[in-house]
Scaffold this active site. Sequence first.
Site, mmCIF file in Angstrom:
data_model
loop_
_atom_site.group_PDB
_atom_site.id
_atom_site.type_symbol
_atom_site.label_atom_id
_atom_site.label_comp_id
_atom_site.label_asym_id
_atom_site.label_seq_id
_atom_site.Cartn_x
_atom_site.Cartn_y
_atom_site.Cartn_z
ATOM 1 C CB SER A 137 -0.967 -0.177 1.237
ATOM 2 O OG SER A 137 -1.537 1.064 0.895
ATOM 3 C CE LYS A 163 -5.205 0.434 0.291
ATOM 4 N NZ LYS A 163 -5.095 -0.622 0.979
ATOM 5 C CE LYS A 165 -4.541 3.824 2.263
ATOM 6 N NZ LYS A 165 -5.445 3.217 2.495
ATOM 7 C CG ASP A 190 -7.773 1.995 0.384
ATOM 8 O OD1 ASP A 190 -9.117 2.618 0.437
ATOM 9 O OD2 ASP A 190 -6.745 2.075 1.271
ATOM 10 C CD GLU A 215 -8.401 -0.507 0.580
ATOM 11 O OE1 GLU A 215 -8.281 -1.037 -0.431
ATOM 12 O OE2 GLU A 215 -9.095 -0.676 1.191
ATOM 13 C CG ASP A 240 -10.813 -0.975 4.191
ATOM 14 O OD1 ASP A 240 -10.861 -1.537 5.193
ATOM 15 O OD2 ASP A 240 -9.530 -0.090 4.567
ATOM 16 C CE LYS A 264 -7.459 -2.030 6.536
ATOM 17 N NZ LYS A 264 -8.047 -0.669 6.492
ATOM 18 N N GLY A 292 -3.820 -4.186 6.045
ATOM 19 C CA GLY A 292 -3.530 -3.863 6.709
ATOM 20 C C GLY A 292 -3.229 -2.649 8.128
#
Length: 369
Positions: A137, A163, A165, A190, A215, A240, A264, A292
């Site tokens: 990430s 991934k 952000k 995400d 996400e 998520d 998670k 995570g």
Amino acid sequence: MKFKEVILRHLKLELLHPFTTSFGTEYDRDFILVEVKSNDGISGWAESVAMLDPLYNEETLKTNWHILEDYLIPILLKNEIQHPDEISENLFTHIRGNYMAKAAIEGAVWDLYAKKQNKSLSGVLGGTKETIEVGVSIGIKNSIDSTIKVIEDRLQEGYKRFKLKIKPGWDIELIDEVRKVYPEIPLMADANSAYTLQDIDRLAALDDYDLMMIEQPLAYNDIIDHAELQSRVKTPICLDESIHSLEDARKALKLGSCKIINIKVGRVGGLTESRKIHDFCQENGIPLWCGGMLESGIGRAHNIAITSLPNFVLPGDTAASSLYWAEDIIEPEVTVENGTITVPTSPGIGFEPSLKKINKYTIYSKTFR
Ligand SMILES: O=C(O)CCC(=O)c1ccccc1C(=O)O
Ligand SMILES: [Mg+2]
């Protein structure tokens, strides 16, 4: 199983690199480490993934400490159980919410239970994989070039999925530039709830980039608007923040709010609930991966164990300890080779918590009997 004592420790680890998401920048990781000791002197370990501030979800380190100290630990010390499933199915059912606090103590009991059976945590959970595939990430950076440089480094190290952000203004141009350099890599985004349905055109524009998924684009507590969004974009939506339980997963699938779920363990209240969501998604053809929360090695070990279940078919966010910490608090540290982690077969979480390192990073601790 009867429990003799529980030790809570507040640890602070400095992140090697600040981590920026749409909700803020993390420089350090403060978290609660939970150690549960049985009458026969075995310790089980887990960590709470709640952060210092209520930015990802409503829980914080202090709310977790309060719920653990005033509710969950007294309940655990008063009761005898045969199996860790009884914790979420019986002991904690009347305590609303506070998923991360519940997961922290339940996880420590799962580790203890596995150690008593002389089996790995993966083994007692029904894990079937010997190795797991992992991605990385990548936080929001100050330039697209520096993001591309990080992707290059992680690609060299063998990570299986990238991934990025995103947030409004750090999205289409970023993905466009990255795709120009890396047309083929498994790529996803995400948003940590940075958008609303009013941004639908911006989100639909991402359909051109062959992303594995987007996400949590919309509100942290939403499954209604996500269903509308999913009906209007091609890219699979992954939830998520919105999923806290098997019931949430069932409702999200019924509405069509997502095509993929990120589990998670902390966010759903523990390993027992994670396994239930896993089984339900497996029956319904919904692919899973393990998210995570910038965990120390203890949380990472739990993530590795749950990811060994068969329907975790997409690479997760459990990257190597060395990407986060100058030194981790377990031995050995979590290492990634060719984008894979070997699932430990030794009893419990399969990594040894180092009391020396734990003490070094402990700010405060309290023992409950
Ligand atoms: O590297 C990791 O541990 C995952 C990092 C990450 O994406 C994340 C970190 C903190 C809070 C929320 C998230 C998230 O997945 O949304
Ligand atoms: Mg996320």
